[in-house]
Every structure is written in C-alpha cells, then in structure tokens.
Design a protein around this motif. Structure first.
Motif, PDB file in Angstrom:
ATOM      1  N   THR A 237       0.810  -1.216   0.000  1.00  0.00           N
ATOM      2  CA  THR A 237       0.000   0.000   0.000  1.00  0.00           C
ATOM      3  C   THR A 237       0.844   1.268   0.000  1.00  0.00           C
ATOM      4  O   THR A 237       0.391   2.311  -0.467  1.00  0.00           O
ATOM      5  N   LYS A 238       2.055   1.190   0.523  1.00  0.00           N
ATOM      6  CA  LYS A 238       2.893   2.388   0.611  1.00  0.00           C
ATOM      7  C   LYS A 238       4.357   1.986   0.683  1.00  0.00           C
ATOM      8  O   LYS A 238       4.696   0.949   1.252  1.00  0.00           O
ATOM      9  N   VAL A 239       5.222   2.830   0.121  1.00  0.00           N
ATOM     10  CA  VAL A 239       6.661   2.623   0.178  1.00  0.00           C
ATOM     11  C   VAL A 239       7.309   3.947   0.560  1.00  0.00           C
ATOM     12  O   VAL A 239       6.981   4.996  -0.010  1.00  0.00           O
ATOM     13  N   GLU A 240       8.215   3.904   1.512  1.00  0.00           N
ATOM     14  CA  GLU A 240       8.881   5.114   1.986  1.00  0.00           C
ATOM     15  C   GLU A 240      10.385   4.899   2.059  1.00  0.00           C
ATOM     16  O   GLU A 240      10.845   3.827   2.463  1.00  0.00           O
ATOM     17  N   ALA A 241      11.133   5.937   1.661  1.00  0.00           N
ATOM     18  CA  ALA A 241      12.587   5.913   1.822  1.00  0.00           C
ATOM     19  C   ALA A 241      12.929   6.383   3.223  1.00  0.00           C
ATOM     20  O   ALA A 241      12.560   7.486   3.629  1.00  0.00           O
ATOM     21  N   ARG A 242      13.635   5.542   3.955  1.00  0.00           N
ATOM     22  CA  ARG A 242      14.087   5.878   5.303  1.00  0.00           C
ATOM     23  C   ARG A 242      15.572   5.558   5.415  1.00  0.00           C
ATOM     24  O   ARG A 242      16.116   4.851   4.563  1.00  0.00           O
ATOM     25  N   PRO A 243      16.227   6.054   6.450  1.00  0.00           N
ATOM     26  CA  PRO A 243      17.674   5.809   6.554  1.00  0.00           C
ATOM     27  C   PRO A 243      18.056   4.333   6.499  1.00  0.00           C
ATOM     28  O   PRO A 243      19.102   3.975   5.947  1.00  0.00           O
ATOM     29  N   GLU A 244      17.224   3.444   7.068  1.00  0.00           N
ATOM     30  CA  GLU A 244      17.562   2.032   7.119  1.00  0.00           C
ATOM     31  C   GLU A 244      17.268   1.273   5.831  1.00  0.00           C
ATOM     32  O   GLU A 244      17.691   0.138   5.648  1.00  0.00           O
ATOM     33  N   GLY A 245      16.508   1.884   4.915  1.00  0.00           N
ATOM     34  CA  GLY A 245      16.171   1.220   3.675  1.00  0.00           C
ATOM     35  C   GLY A 245      14.803   1.644   3.180  1.00  0.00           C
ATOM     36  O   GLY A 245      14.187   2.583   3.692  1.00  0.00           O
ATOM     37  N   LEU A 246      14.328   0.933   2.151  1.00  0.00           N
ATOM     38  CA  LEU A 246      13.011   1.192   1.580  1.00  0.00           C
ATOM     39  C   LEU A 246      11.978   0.419   2.387  1.00  0.00           C
ATOM     40  O   LEU A 246      11.946  -0.809   2.354  1.00  0.00           O
ATOM     41  N   VAL A 247      11.143   1.142   3.136  1.00  0.00           N
ATOM     42  CA  VAL A 247      10.165   0.510   4.018  1.00  0.00           C
ATOM     43  C   VAL A 247       8.874   0.262   3.234  1.00  0.00           C
ATOM     44  O   VAL A 247       8.276   1.199   2.704  1.00  0.00           O
ATOM     45  N   VAL A 248       8.474  -0.994   3.182  1.00  0.00           N
ATOM     46  CA  VAL A 248       7.276  -1.409   2.448  1.00  0.00           C
ATOM     47  C   VAL A 248       6.155  -1.687   3.443  1.00  0.00           C
ATOM     48  O   VAL A 248       6.302  -2.519   4.334  1.00  0.00           O
ATOM     49  N   THR A 249       5.039  -0.973   3.286  1.00  0.00           N
ATOM     50  CA  THR A 249       3.870  -1.178   4.137  1.00  0.00           C
ATOM     51  C   THR A 249       2.819  -1.959   3.353  1.00  0.00           C
ATOM     52  O   THR A 249       2.544  -1.638   2.195  1.00  0.00           O
ATOM     53  N   THR A 250       2.248  -2.970   3.992  1.00  0.00           N
ATOM     54  CA  THR A 250       1.277  -3.825   3.317  1.00  0.00           C
ATOM     55  C   THR A 250       0.012  -3.953   4.154  1.00  0.00           C
ATOM     56  O   THR A 250       0.018  -3.687   5.358  1.00  0.00           O
ATOM     57  N   ALA A 251      -1.076  -4.386   3.494  1.00  0.00           N
ATOM     58  CA  ALA A 251      -2.333  -4.526   4.216  1.00  0.00           C
ATOM     59  C   ALA A 251      -3.265  -5.484   3.472  1.00  0.00           C
ATOM     60  O   ALA A 251      -3.115  -5.723   2.267  1.00  0.00           O
ATOM     61  N   ALA A 252      -4.213  -6.022   4.217  1.00  0.00           N
ATOM     62  CA  ALA A 252      -5.283  -6.845   3.646  1.00  0.00           C
ATOM     63  C   ALA A 252      -6.444  -6.816   4.634  1.00  0.00           C
ATOM     64  O   ALA A 252      -6.255  -6.595   5.833  1.00  0.00           O
ATOM     65  N   ARG A 253      -7.654  -7.037   4.133  1.00  0.00           N
ATOM     66  CA  ARG A 253      -8.832  -7.017   4.989  1.00  0.00           C
ATOM     67  C   ARG A 253      -9.638  -8.300   4.811  1.00  0.00           C
ATOM     68  O   ARG A 253      -9.655  -8.903   3.738  1.00  0.00           O
ATOM     69  N   ASN A 254     -10.315  -8.675   5.893  1.00  0.00           N
ATOM     70  CA  ASN A 254     -11.187  -9.862   5.884  1.00  0.00           C
ATOM     71  C   ASN A 254     -10.453 -11.078   5.320  1.00  0.00           C
ATOM     72  O   ASN A 254     -10.884 -11.695   4.344  1.00  0.00           O
ATOM     73  N   VAL A 255      -9.337 -11.382   5.951  1.00  0.00           N
ATOM     74  CA  VAL A 255      -8.471 -12.468   5.484  1.00  0.00           C
ATOM     75  C   VAL A 255      -8.876 -13.786   6.139  1.00  0.00           C
ATOM     76  O   VAL A 255      -8.884 -13.890   7.374  1.00  0.00           O
ATOM     77  N   PRO A 256      -9.234 -14.803   5.344  1.00  0.00           N
ATOM     78  CA  PRO A 256      -9.539 -16.113   5.919  1.00  0.00           C
ATOM     79  C   PRO A 256      -8.279 -16.793   6.428  1.00  0.00           C
ATOM     80  O   PRO A 256      -7.285 -16.883   5.695  1.00  0.00           O
ATOM     81  N   LEU A 257      -8.302 -17.243   7.659  1.00  0.00           N
ATOM     82  CA  LEU A 257      -7.115 -17.859   8.256  1.00  0.00           C
ATOM     83  C   LEU A 257      -7.149 -19.381   8.256  1.00  0.00           C
ATOM     84  O   LEU A 257      -6.166 -20.014   8.630  1.00  0.00           O
ATOM     85  N   ASN A 258      -8.278 -19.963   7.857  1.00  0.00           N
ATOM     86  CA  ASN A 258      -8.337 -21.423   7.841  1.00  0.00           C
ATOM     87  C   ASN A 258      -8.568 -21.971   6.455  1.00  0.00           C
ATOM     88  O   ASN A 258      -9.011 -23.089   6.280  1.00  0.00           O
ATOM     89  N   SER A 259      -8.252 -21.135   5.429  1.00  0.00           N
ATOM     90  CA  SER A 259      -8.352 -21.636   4.047  1.00  0.00           C
ATOM     91  C   SER A 259      -7.197 -21.046   3.258  1.00  0.00           C
ATOM     92  O   SER A 259      -6.059 -21.125   3.677  1.00  0.00           O
ATOM     93  N   GLY A 260      -7.500 -20.404   2.114  1.00  0.00           N
ATOM     94  CA  GLY A 260      -6.436 -19.920   1.245  1.00  0.00           C
ATOM     95  C   GLY A 260      -5.604 -18.818   1.849  1.00  0.00           C
ATOM     96  O   GLY A 260      -4.482 -18.582   1.446  1.00  0.00           O
ATOM     97  N   GLY A 261      -6.133 -18.093   2.822  1.00  0.00           N
ATOM     98  CA  GLY A 261      -5.385 -16.982   3.387  1.00  0.00           C
ATOM     99  C   GLY A 261      -4.252 -17.411   4.274  1.00  0.00           C
ATOM    100  O   GLY A 261      -3.326 -16.676   4.535  1.00  0.00           O
ATOM    101  N   LEU A 262      -4.330 -18.632   4.790  1.00  0.00           N
ATOM    102  CA  LEU A 262      -3.280 -19.092   5.704  1.00  0.00           C
ATOM    103  C   LEU A 262      -3.085 -20.583   5.549  1.00  0.00           C
ATOM    104  O   LEU A 262      -4.054 -21.307   5.553  1.00  0.00           O
TER     105      LEU A 262
END
Length: 262
Positions: A237-262
């Motif tokens: 969802t977002k990428v930012e340049a920071r001193p330690e490196g390129l920080v990648v932010t990710t997200a997902a909603r309504n993720v099934p944890l007992n099927s394809g999501g996990l």
C-alpha cells in the motif's frame, strides 16, 4: 466456664486450617489454569507458525520459522468468546523471487492480524470460517539489495530528507563525473514504480554527448518492482525511503485464516 472456652479453641483452629486449605487449593487451581492457558496459546501459536511457513514455501520464498504471539491474557477466555484481539507474526530473513532470477530480501517482516473471529464451534468441528478483520505488515528492503535490481554499475542508494537518492559515476569526455538524482516512488497495482529525476553533477558540461549519457543514466535507473507474494494475501500500500532502507507497508482485509489466506 473453662470447659466452654476449651471447646471453642479447637473449632477456631479447625476454621483456620479450612481457610488455609481453601487458599492453597485456590492457588493450585489458578496455577493449573495459567499453565493450561499458556499451553493452549503455545499450541495455537505453533499451528499458525507452521501454516505461515508452509505458505512462504508454497510461494517459492524462504524465511526462518515465523515467531507467533497471540496477544491478550487470558487466552482461553478469547477462545470461549471466539474473538482474538491481535496475533503478531514475525517472519525473519524473508527472501522472495522477482524477475530475472533476482530476489528481494527483508530482514524482518512484521505482521499483525487484528479482530480475529474464530467461533468455538468452528475450532471444534473445522466447519466455518476463521477471519481476521484486518492484517497489516511492514518490512524493509535495504539499499544494497535494491541497487542490485537496477542495472547501473557503481550505483549507491540512500535516503536524504525522506527521498530516495541515487549516486553513480558516469564517464564523458575522458572524465568521470559523480552524478546524483532523487526519485519519486509510487505504488500501482501492487508494483512499486521508481523514477529518478533532477540528476545533477558538479561541473558537468551542458553538451549533447554528456546530456545523452545523463538521459541514458536516468532511463537505466527506472525500476518497476513487483514485490513477491507475501503471507496472508498482503498487498503493498505504501513505500517510503528511510535511513535504514526502503520501508514497504502492506495490508489486507477480511483475510480467511483457515483456508487460502493461511
């Protein structure tokens, strides 16, 4: 009177013993419940860890065994209610494939699944859905790894004032010039687009042959980076340049944890 007092003392001692016994039993029960609670939580954490590790392998990526922590105490009350506050998943040394046999490496991928709904009947029978209302994640791609993905010799990447900065030597007119430029970073359709502009160098002459070299340099720096598949269906969802490196932010909603999501 002495006989009455004599008969009362044993009863008081017996009452004290009964109270002490009750307190000891209460402590034992509390300890047993605490141990059972941690055992149940540890079992759940191992199961989630194994499933995330399997998904990483299925995506042809590599990582250490994920560390999982089910937040919130006591755990068993969350089981009974069918709702979990937060599940923390830390995936260390994640390495995923991208194009041209290259890889993206993240020393640590920090994932949080929140508002997890898992009805007790679903846990007992296996029927039904276990769903995380929201899942977020963050990881860092170090600049050396990112530079390896760009075909420019001597390239060095860094952060300055929140911008991604590229520096590299170019040869022109029998001289070597150290040029640098700032990049714009945006995310479109899960692809991180890096485009450099404002390329400058002290003393660089404004002549056609040099300008052509600079234009070629800028074109070579352009990068469309498709982040490899991440656990739990996370999308960038977002990428930012920071001193330690390129920080990648990710997200997902309504993720099934007992099927394809996990």
């Amino acid at each position: 009177m002495s006989e009455v007092y004599g008969s009362a003392r044993p009863r008081r001692r017996w009452g004290r013993r009964l109270l002490v016994t009750f307190l000891v039993l209460l402590i034992i029960v509390a300890v047993v419940l605490a141990v059972a609670d941690r055992f149940a939580a540890s079992y759940a954490e191992r199961e989630i860890s194994d499933r995330v590790a399997q998904q990483v392998a299925d995506q042809k990526a590599t990582a250490e065994q994920p560390d999982v922590t089910v937040e919130g105490i006591p755990f068993l009350t969350q089981v009974a209610a069918g709702k979990y506050r937060e599940i923390k998943i830390v995936v260390r040394n994640f390495s995923g494939p991208v194009e041209k046999n290259q890889t993206i490496k993240m020393p640590e991928l920090d994932i949080r699944a929140k508002d997890v709904t898992a009805p007790l009947d679903t846990l007992r029978t296996g029927n039904g859905d276990i769903v995380a209302g929201s899942v977020t994640g963050a990881g860092t791609i170090d600049y050396a790894n990112l530079a390896d993905l760009i075909p420019q010799q001597g390239l060095k990447l860094s952060e300055r004032d929140g911008k991604l900065i590229a520096e590299a030597p170019i040869k022109a007119l029998n001289q070597t010039w150290d040029v640098s430029g700032a990049a714009t970073i945006e995310v479109k359709g899960g692809v991180v687009r890096v485009r450099f502009a404002e390329v400058t160098a002290d003393g660089l002459p404004n002549v056609p042959v040099v300008n052509a070299l600079v234009d070629s340099y800028v074109r070579n720096l352009a990068l469309d980076l498709k982040v490899p598949a991440l656990p739990l269906g996370l999308q960038v969802t977002k990428v930012e340049a920071r001193p330690e490196g390129l920080v990648v932010t990710t997200a997902a909603r309504n993720v099934p944890l007992n099927s394809g999501g996990l």
